[in-house]
Design an enzyme around this catalytic site. Sequence first.
Site, short mmCIF file in Angstrom:
data_model
loop_
_atom_site.label_atom_id
_atom_site.label_comp_id
_atom_site.label_asym_id
_atom_site.label_seq_id
_atom_site.Cartn_x
_atom_site.Cartn_y
_atom_site.Cartn_z
N CYS A 1 -25.71 -2.78 -8.37
CA CYS A 1 -27.02 -3.07 -7.82
C CYS A 1 -26.88 -3.57 -6.39
O CYS A 1 -27.00 -4.76 -6.12
CB CYS A 1 -27.68 -4.13 -8.69
SG CYS A 1 -29.31 -3.63 -9.12
N ARG B 1 0.81 -1.21 0.00
CA ARG B 1 0.00 0.00 0.00
C ARG B 1 0.85 1.28 0.00
O ARG B 1 0.56 2.23 -0.72
CB ARG B 1 -0.87 -0.01 1.26
CG ARG B 1 -1.87 1.11 1.37
CD ARG B 1 -2.50 1.10 2.76
NE ARG B 1 -2.74 -0.22 3.28
CZ ARG B 1 -3.90 -0.87 3.19
NH1 ARG B 1 -4.93 -0.30 2.65
NH2 ARG B 1 -4.02 -2.09 3.68
#
Length: 439
Positions: free
Chosen positions: A361, A293
């Site tokens: 969705c 990261r």
Amino acid sequence: MYFHGTTKVNEKNHLEIGGVDTVNLVQKYGTPVYVYDVALIRERARAFKDTFDQLGIKSQVAYASKAFSSIAMFNLVKEEGLSLDVVSGGELYTAIAAKFPMDRVHFHGNNKGKDELELALDYNIGCVVVDNFYEIELLQQLCMEKNKKISILLRVTPGIEAHTHDYILTGQEDSKFGFDLQNGQAEQALIMTLESKYFNVLGLHCHIGSQIFDSTGFTLAARKIIDQLYNWHNKLKYFPPVLNLGGGFGIRYTDEDEPLSPDSYVKEIIIEVQKRTNYYHLPLPEIWIEPGRSLVGEAGTTLYTIGSSKDVPNVRKYIAVDGGMSDNIRPALYEAKYEAVLANRPLDVVEDSFSIAGKCCESGDMLIWDLPLPKIVNDDILAVFCTGAYGYSMANNYNRIPRPPVIFVENGEDQLVVKRETYEDIIRLDLPLESKINS
Ligand code: LLP
């Protein structure tokens, strides 16, 4: 607003990264698109590596490629002289395709398959980070069959809890990873591997967690491991040449985050390892680390086009972008927080706060809650910062949404390094039903 690396606002009031106008990038590549500030990745890589070098400490800085892997990224890691941590056959295959020096590849994983280990042995990788007893047996068997010897590190859990999100803790005792340092399993694994003629035991590895903001967890882990190494030195007459303290160095996603700089993490680790080994009159091992990261996170920005909106009076204003949890699952999975601006007019006066919805969705597909922004017009471009780690690498095709492309920018030039997925790609592996119903 805090801008990382080369990100700034240009004279047109457009966001610019790596000397490239992001509005032009959107015209050229469309949205959503991931943009990486290559200069910032280089700066981070050098900050870690140079700190070891300047202090004369033998080291390897291995990029934890799970944060973002692609051929171009591996080429960049090679250019910067780092090593590479891979955790699957797929990441290893990418390294092979990128012609990454195999002797600088370290292979992790808690359930490496036979085919994956065979690939690793066939390509003579630098070392395998052995995770469990099953793997010791399997790897030994494969080495025997191939008549090869392999360098290994043993992954141990030192029982240190890093202060971060529960889901991404890996160093505590109750973990699926590694040999427990305290209950005798690590010692048993060490004895087994030292006795085998197929293994060159380089040392120990631990990874205590992710997005860690101070050095205490690392120094405590180092201390616990060196205490154990002292016992083993006396008992087994063995002292390993390598101590790998993993990754997990934090980054600044929002102003709530206050990580140390790469050189501070490294210096504090070195001081502790020197202090503890001196105390026991032990030699100083090589120190290896695995930042993921902290090398790529702040360098990545995702650009989206804003589409629909919904006003729930007296509650909240929603605006939706053309991506979401399919290109960044971190908010849904970890409640991760991000900052963002309008890339096409970042300095415009803030008017209201808007919550940024994805297009998937699923109600949980929200990227940012209550983001202060100017009044929105159609086709505004939203730039979400710090998406460079675990964004593309965890992207998925939920709702059959194609994954965005990846662009590297540096010194005023842009380069496409991962193409946008197409609908053709989406159905590439599908086969039609062989109907058994007589027509
Ligand atoms: N080394 C080992 C053995 C690891 O397991 C990891 C991350 C790293 C290095 C690199 O850690 P970093 O420097 O990137 O924090 N998907 C999660 C992160 C999972 C990290 C797993 N292991 C997220 O998006 O936050």
